[in-house]
Structure formats: C-alpha cells, structure tokens
Enzyme design. Structure first.
Site, PDB file in Angstrom:
ATOM      1  N   ARG A   1       7.349  75.436 -47.792  1.00  0.00           N
ATOM      2  CA  ARG A   1       7.568  76.458 -46.769  1.00  0.00           C
ATOM      3  C   ARG A   1       7.332  77.851 -47.336  1.00  0.00           C
ATOM      4  O   ARG A   1       6.883  78.739 -46.618  1.00  0.00           O
ATOM      5  CB  ARG A   1       9.008  76.395 -46.246  1.00  0.00           C
ATOM      6  CG  ARG A   1       9.285  75.201 -45.396  1.00  0.00           C
ATOM      7  CD  ARG A   1      10.645  75.298 -44.785  1.00  0.00           C
ATOM      8  NE  ARG A   1      10.703  76.447 -43.878  1.00  0.00           N
ATOM      9  CZ  ARG A   1      11.654  76.629 -42.979  1.00  0.00           C
ATOM     10  NH1 ARG A   1      12.618  75.752 -42.868  1.00  0.00           N
ATOM     11  NH2 ARG A   1      11.645  77.681 -42.193  1.00  0.00           N
TER      12      ARG A   1
ATOM     13  N   CYS B   1      22.247  76.932 -39.811  1.00  0.00           N
ATOM     14  CA  CYS B   1      21.292  76.673 -40.898  1.00  0.00           C
ATOM     15  C   CYS B   1      22.109  76.259 -42.119  1.00  0.00           C
ATOM     16  O   CYS B   1      23.303  76.522 -42.178  1.00  0.00           O
ATOM     17  CB  CYS B   1      20.521  77.966 -41.078  1.00  0.00           C
ATOM     18  SG  CYS B   1      19.774  78.298 -42.629  1.00  0.00           S
TER      19      CYS B   1
ATOM     20  N   LYS C   1       6.000  86.065 -47.922  1.00  0.00           N
ATOM     21  CA  LYS C   1       6.295  85.211 -46.753  1.00  0.00           C
ATOM     22  C   LYS C   1       7.105  85.983 -45.713  1.00  0.00           C
ATOM     23  O   LYS C   1       6.770  85.984 -44.528  1.00  0.00           O
ATOM     24  CB  LYS C   1       7.090  83.978 -47.188  1.00  0.00           C
ATOM     25  CG  LYS C   1       7.731  83.232 -46.027  1.00  0.00           C
ATOM     26  CD  LYS C   1       8.535  82.030 -46.460  1.00  0.00           C
ATOM     27  CE  LYS C   1       9.969  82.303 -46.823  1.00  0.00           C
ATOM     28  NZ  LYS C   1      10.939  82.285 -45.733  1.00  0.00           N
ATOM     29  N   ASN C   2       8.179  86.627 -46.164  1.00  0.00           N
ATOM     30  CA  ASN C   2       9.095  87.229 -45.198  1.00  0.00           C
ATOM     31  C   ASN C   2       8.565  88.510 -44.574  1.00  0.00           C
ATOM     32  O   ASN C   2       9.166  89.044 -43.647  1.00  0.00           O
ATOM     33  CB  ASN C   2      10.478  87.453 -45.832  1.00  0.00           C
ATOM     34  CG  ASN C   2      11.209  86.121 -45.989  1.00  0.00           C
ATOM     35  OD1 ASN C   2      10.796  85.108 -45.430  1.00  0.00           O
ATOM     36  ND2 ASN C   2      12.287  86.125 -46.761  1.00  0.00           N
TER      37      ASN C   2
ATOM     38  N   ASP D   1      18.108  85.861 -52.074  1.00  0.00           N
ATOM     39  CA  ASP D   1      17.034  84.872 -52.201  1.00  0.00           C
ATOM     40  C   ASP D   1      16.669  84.594 -53.663  1.00  0.00           C
ATOM     41  O   ASP D   1      15.807  83.758 -53.935  1.00  0.00           O
ATOM     42  CB  ASP D   1      15.785  85.330 -51.435  1.00  0.00           C
ATOM     43  CG  ASP D   1      15.974  85.258 -49.926  1.00  0.00           C
ATOM     44  OD1 ASP D   1      16.947  84.637 -49.482  1.00  0.00           O
ATOM     45  OD2 ASP D   1      15.143  85.831 -49.203  1.00  0.00           O
TER      46      ASP D   1
HETATM   47  C1  EPZ Z   1      16.235  87.426 -44.011  1.00  0.00           C
HETATM   48  O1  EPZ Z   1      17.022  86.589 -43.185  1.00  0.00           O
HETATM   49  C2  EPZ Z   1      15.354  86.514 -44.838  1.00  0.00           C
HETATM   50  N1  EPZ Z   1      14.550  85.698 -43.945  1.00  0.00           N
HETATM   51  C3  EPZ Z   1      16.224  85.616 -45.717  1.00  0.00           C
HETATM   52  O2  EPZ Z   1      15.366  84.837 -46.547  1.00  0.00           O
HETATM   53  C4  EPZ Z   1      17.112  86.509 -46.591  1.00  0.00           C
HETATM   54  O3  EPZ Z   1      17.970  85.687 -47.334  1.00  0.00           O
HETATM   55  C5  EPZ Z   1      17.917  87.468 -45.722  1.00  0.00           C
HETATM   56  O4  EPZ Z   1      17.035  88.233 -44.858  1.00  0.00           O
HETATM   57  C6  EPZ Z   1      18.758  88.453 -46.513  1.00  0.00           C
HETATM   58  O5  EPZ Z   1      17.929  89.184 -47.360  1.00  0.00           O
HETATM   59  C7  EPZ Z   1      13.423  86.170 -43.425  1.00  0.00           C
HETATM   60  O6  EPZ Z   1      13.045  87.327 -43.624  1.00  0.00           O
HETATM   61  C8  EPZ Z   1      12.629  85.238 -42.603  1.00  0.00           C
HETATM   62  P1  EPZ Z   1      20.088  88.930 -42.220  1.00  0.00           P
HETATM   63  P2  EPZ Z   1      17.829  87.203 -41.960  1.00  0.00           P
HETATM   64  O7  EPZ Z   1      19.975  89.135 -40.755  1.00  0.00           O
HETATM   65  O8  EPZ Z   1      17.060  88.324 -41.384  1.00  0.00           O
HETATM   66  C9  EPZ Z   1      24.493  87.834 -40.634  1.00  0.00           C
HETATM   67  C10 EPZ Z   1      14.400  82.857 -47.400  1.00  0.00           C
HETATM   68  O9  EPZ Z   1      14.803  81.984 -48.200  1.00  0.00           O
HETATM   69  N2  EPZ Z   1      24.005  88.123 -39.260  1.00  0.00           N
HETATM   70  O10 EPZ Z   1      19.889  90.105 -43.117  1.00  0.00           O
HETATM   71  O11 EPZ Z   1      18.213  86.083 -41.066  1.00  0.00           O
HETATM   72  C11 EPZ Z   1      23.836  86.611 -41.254  1.00  0.00           C
HETATM   73  O12 EPZ Z   1      24.465  85.429 -40.816  1.00  0.00           O
HETATM   74  C12 EPZ Z   1      15.328  83.411 -46.329  1.00  0.00           C
HETATM   75  O13 EPZ Z   1      13.241  83.306 -47.412  1.00  0.00           O
HETATM   76  C13 EPZ Z   1      24.899  88.119 -38.218  1.00  0.00           C
HETATM   77  O14 EPZ Z   1      26.101  87.855 -38.383  1.00  0.00           O
HETATM   78  O15 EPZ Z   1      19.124  87.754 -42.703  1.00  0.00           O
HETATM   79  C14 EPZ Z   1      24.010  86.906 -42.725  1.00  0.00           C
HETATM   80  O16 EPZ Z   1      25.293  86.527 -43.120  1.00  0.00           O
HETATM   81  C15 EPZ Z   1      16.662  82.727 -46.321  1.00  0.00           C
HETATM   82  N3  EPZ Z   1      24.412  88.401 -36.964  1.00  0.00           N
HETATM   83  C16 EPZ Z   1      23.875  88.436 -42.794  1.00  0.00           C
HETATM   84  O17 EPZ Z   1      24.104  88.900 -41.467  1.00  0.00           O
HETATM   85  C17 EPZ Z   1      23.110  88.688 -36.730  1.00  0.00           C
HETATM   86  O18 EPZ Z   1      22.748  88.927 -35.563  1.00  0.00           O
HETATM   87  C18 EPZ Z   1      22.517  88.958 -43.248  1.00  0.00           C
HETATM   88  O19 EPZ Z   1      21.502  88.276 -42.527  1.00  0.00           O
HETATM   89  C19 EPZ Z   1      22.226  88.694 -37.811  1.00  0.00           C
HETATM   90  C20 EPZ Z   1      22.689  88.410 -39.077  1.00  0.00           C
END
Ligand code: EPZ
Length: 429
Positions: free
Chosen positions: A402, A120, A22-23, A310
């Site tokens: 989803r 979220c 998915k991702n 995840d």
């Molecule tokens: C991806 O989310 C995945 N989603 C998530 O899977 C997964 O949990 C996550 O990566 C971590 O592996 C998709 O690929 C669609 P991050 P993403 O940016 O890219 C903070 C699922 O269940 N952050 O690596 O949004 C953020 O808040 C989902 O399939 C900032 O502060 O994750 C988090 O604490 C849930 N500022 C951390 O970084 C930013 O601009 C890591 O988030 C971006 C992120």
C-alpha cells in the site's frame, strides 16, 4: 498471498532513491475533481493506495492515465464532468483517505454522498472535524445508514474554521473545499505537515489563492473556478525515515537521494542522539553506522514538526537492540503499538501500558514468522528482521504494498537478503 523473507545480518551499502509521498499523492489526486481541465502529477509513487484512489476517481468521472514521463512515473487526471457524486462503502472502507473526495465533490457540484470510513486498526479515527469544517463552510450534512449526504446547492461560503486539535486530514479536506467557496476562509490550528504545503502549492498552480500552508494559520481566498496544472509530488518523508532507520539497524552506509532531510529533522536528531552517523545533503541524507551498540533514547509522537507517528513503529524496531531502556509515547493514535507483540516474537523486550511503550534493549534478535495489521507496523518488522539472526517471514505483504514502492528491490540493491515469496492464500492468517 505473498510474504517477504529476510535473512538478517547483512550490512547495507549503497544508494536508495526516495519516491514521491503517498500521503501527498492521494490528496493531490483528489484535487483533480475540482477542475474540468487536466491535472498532471509527476514524481508519482506507484502504490496500491494510489491505484486504489484512481479506481474511485474513475467511478466519479475522472479519466486516469498512468504513464512514464521524462522524470519517472506520472499520472494524468482529467475530470471533464462529475458523472457520479457517490463514493460507496466498499471503496471508502478499503482506504480511508477516499473520504476526502467529499469536499471537492460538494465544492464542484453542490452535492455528494460519501460513505463514512469507519474505524481502523490504529484507532477509532472519527471524521467529526471534517464534517464540522464542511458545515462551517455552509454545507448541510446528514448522516444515514453509514453515509454522509452533503448539500450546498448555492455553493460553499468562506468562513473561519478553528480546529480544536491538529488533524492532517481535516485541514486538507477543508482546504480542498474552501478553494472554490465564495469569500475568504481562515483555518486556525491547521496541521503544518509538508503534505499540506504541497497540496496548497498544487492548488495555487491550478489558480487557487492559498497562503500560509505549512503554518498553523492558512488563508484561502475562494475563486470561481480552477484550471489544469503540472505538479511534482514532494518526496516521501516517511519512506526516507524508514530507510534511514533500516540502514541504522543493519549497519553500513546508505545514501538516500531525491529527498529532503529537513522533512525528518526530528527523527535525524534522535538518531544522532542514539549514536547513528547522519550527514545531510542538498538532495537527501547519508546514514552511517559502523559497529557498536546504539544508546536507548526517548521519543514522543506529535504533529509536524514533532516526531511523526508514522515513524514510531520503525523507531521502536531500532530501539529493540539499543543499550538501555527507551520510552516511546504515542500521542496521536490510541492503538498504535500493534507491532510490539510481533517484535517480541523476534526476541524484543517491550512492555506497553496505555500510550507508552518501554523497550529494554536486548543483545540480539532471532528470526521468526511475523505479521502486522498496518503499513508502518509491517515495515518495522522488516527493519527488525534486517538485524535478526536467521530468517524472518513477514506475512500480510499487502500492507507494505500500500505504501512502499519496490521495497525489497530498494533494500536488496544495498545488500539486504530480502525476497518476495509467492504464497497460497490459505496459510496466511
Ligand atoms: C494522516 O492521517 C496520515 N494519513 C496518517 O498516515 C498519519 O499517521 C496521520 O495523518 C498523522 O500524521 C494520510 O495522510 C492518508 P489526523 P489522518 O486527522 O489525516 C483524530 C499512514 O500510515 N481525529 O491528523 O487521518 C484521529 O483519530 C497513515 O500513512 C479526530 O478525532 O490523521 C487521530 O487521533 C496512517 N477527528 C488524530 O485526530 C477527526 O475528524 C490525528 O489524525 C479527524 C481526526
């Protein structure tokens, strides 16, 4: 709304084919905005999230065709021209990854208006790193009334982007924008998740020049245009890990095929430490558990190749019946223990303090009605239910839809007593 009903206690025996990730799929779909030629994605999972992004892309000008290919489901995406550069709130709010159309839109047309995704249930999830990366590539970014207005009328310009911490989404977003920039971009402290390497592979087939994806330093030599390509989505490592944990929880022997065990090495090592039988194969992994209690083990979530956030909820479900106390630390998201009180409804003994959960294994779980607020939390309840006495009713099935393709069919084929129950919308929440 539908629910999933599970009667616990059945051992699982059989083979589960794993779907495309998915991702990865949703980022690959966004890449189709970068070219006026067709992009054909094979090994596509059929999920609510991919259908959802398809609808947004159609609004932006992409022709989206889902069809059955020789090797299963595929999606043909063709963006002859961008007819609208606007991604509205009602679409971005429902699926955060929709925000990642911003980079490709600016890269291709020099402008875009994309809604901020907002918070979220698992955390605040800001997009500051995404916006800073686009600014570093020369885009002008203004925020008004919940929207990002981005402009780069003369095109993006390659630059050095140093991420202060690892972000999967920001790394992917910067890559999607930089492939069409003038000159070289270097991403430092980039995310190393397999989905990043998959995106780079696809972009390179389209004519991009990306090297180092899958390592902390990614180099992108911008090109003037990208073309069409055919690309197979990598297997879903989170689905693989989820079914591995389901098999371990229920007991029995399940072979997971069409996948890569090396994507979940950290999880498999922990499962072996707990006492689960694991045999790695060329096309997947076999999980075996024949009676006996598992041992409690500790985990801490980390960016890849660390333990995937995840899979944290699903691992917690397994630990609810282990012998001893398991400490689970969540370091990626600040609010990702929403499943703990629901697991407690099934009889689990869990205390949460900040980013740490302590799970004291109990002798048995007992079925109950439960619900969860996100995809992975929901499936952790399904896993717990497989080993609980009596019936568990998992509400809010739309979360599962989803991200898991034919979940009840795949588990049912291995002997799980699981079925979807059509319900009315009023009794849900
Ligand atoms: C991806 O989310 C995945 N989603 C998530 O899977 C997964 O949990 C996550 O990566 C971590 O592996 C998709 O690929 C669609 P991050 P993403 O940016 O890219 C903070 C699922 O269940 N952050 O690596 O949004 C953020 O808040 C989902 O399939 C900032 O502060 O994750 C988090 O604490 C849930 N500022 C951390 O970084 C930013 O601009 C890591 O988030 C971006 C992120």
């Amino acid at each position: 709304m539908d629910r999933i009903a599970i009667i616990g206690g059945a051992r699982l025996e059989g083979v589960i084919p794993i779907s495309g990730a998915k991702n990865s799929a949703i980022k690959l779909m966004a890449a189709s905005l970068l070219t006026d030629e067709p992009l054909r994605l094979t090994n596509m999972p059929r999920l609510a999230d991919t259908r959802f992004l398809g609808r947004l892309l159609q609004r932006l000008g992409t022709e989206v065709e889902e069809r059955e290919g020789e090797n299963g489901a595929e999606t043909l995406l063709h963006t002859r021209e961008i007819v609208s550069g606007i991604a509205p709130y009602d679409l971005v709010r429902q699926m955060r990854a929709s925000f990642n159309v911003l980079g490709p839109l600016i890269a291709r047309t020099g402008q875009a208006k994309v809604s901020l995704p907002g918070g979220c249930t698992i955390g605040a999830r800001p997009v500051d790193l995404h916006l800073e990366a686009l600014r570093t590539l020369g885009a002008t970014i203004d925020l008004h009334e919940g929207y990002v207005y981005a402009q780069a009328p003369r095109g993006l310009i390659g630059a050095e982007i140093v991420f202060p911490f690892v972000s999967v989404g920001a790394t992917e977003h910067a890559m999607l924008a930089a492939v069409l920039a003038h000159g070289e971009t270097v991403l430092t402290n980039a995310a190393c998740e397999p989905e990043l390497a998959d995106l780079a592979d696809c972009l390179n087939k389209m004519g991009a020049k990306v090297t180092g994806a899958g390592t902390p330093t990614i180099r992108i030599e911008g090109v003037a245009r990208l073309g069409g390509a055919t690309h197979a989505v990598i297997p879903d490592r989170i689905e693989t890990g989820t079914f591995a944990l389901a098999a371990a929880m229920a007991g029995g022997e399940v072979r997971l095929t069409r996948t890569r065990s090396d994507f979940i090495d950290t999880l498999l090592d922990k499962m072996e430490e707990a006492g689960v039988g694991v045999t790695r194969h060329e096309d997947g992994v076999t999980i075996r558990r024949n009676g006996g209690r598992l041992q409690a083990v500790e985990i801490e979530t980390d960016p890849y190749p660390g333990f995937a956030t995840d899979l944290q909820a699903q691992f917690m479900a397994l630990m609810t019946l282990a012998d001893g106390e398991s400490v689970i630390r969540e370091t990626i998201f600040e609010n990702r223990f929403m499943h703990a009180p629901e697991l407690a409804r099934l009889g689990a003994d869990i205390s949460v303090s900040g980013g740490e959960a302590r799970v004291r294994g109990v002798e048995a779980l007992e079925g109950a009605p439960v619900m969860a607020t996100d995809l992975r939390a929901s499936v952790s309840l399904v896993i717990a239910a497989l080993a609980a006495r009596g019936e568990t009713l998992v509400n809010r099935v739309y979360h599962l839809d989803r991200g898991f393709e034919r979940l009840e069919e795949k588990l049912g084929a291995c002997g799980a007593q699981i079925r979807r129950v059509a319900g009315d919308s009023e009794s849900e929440d």
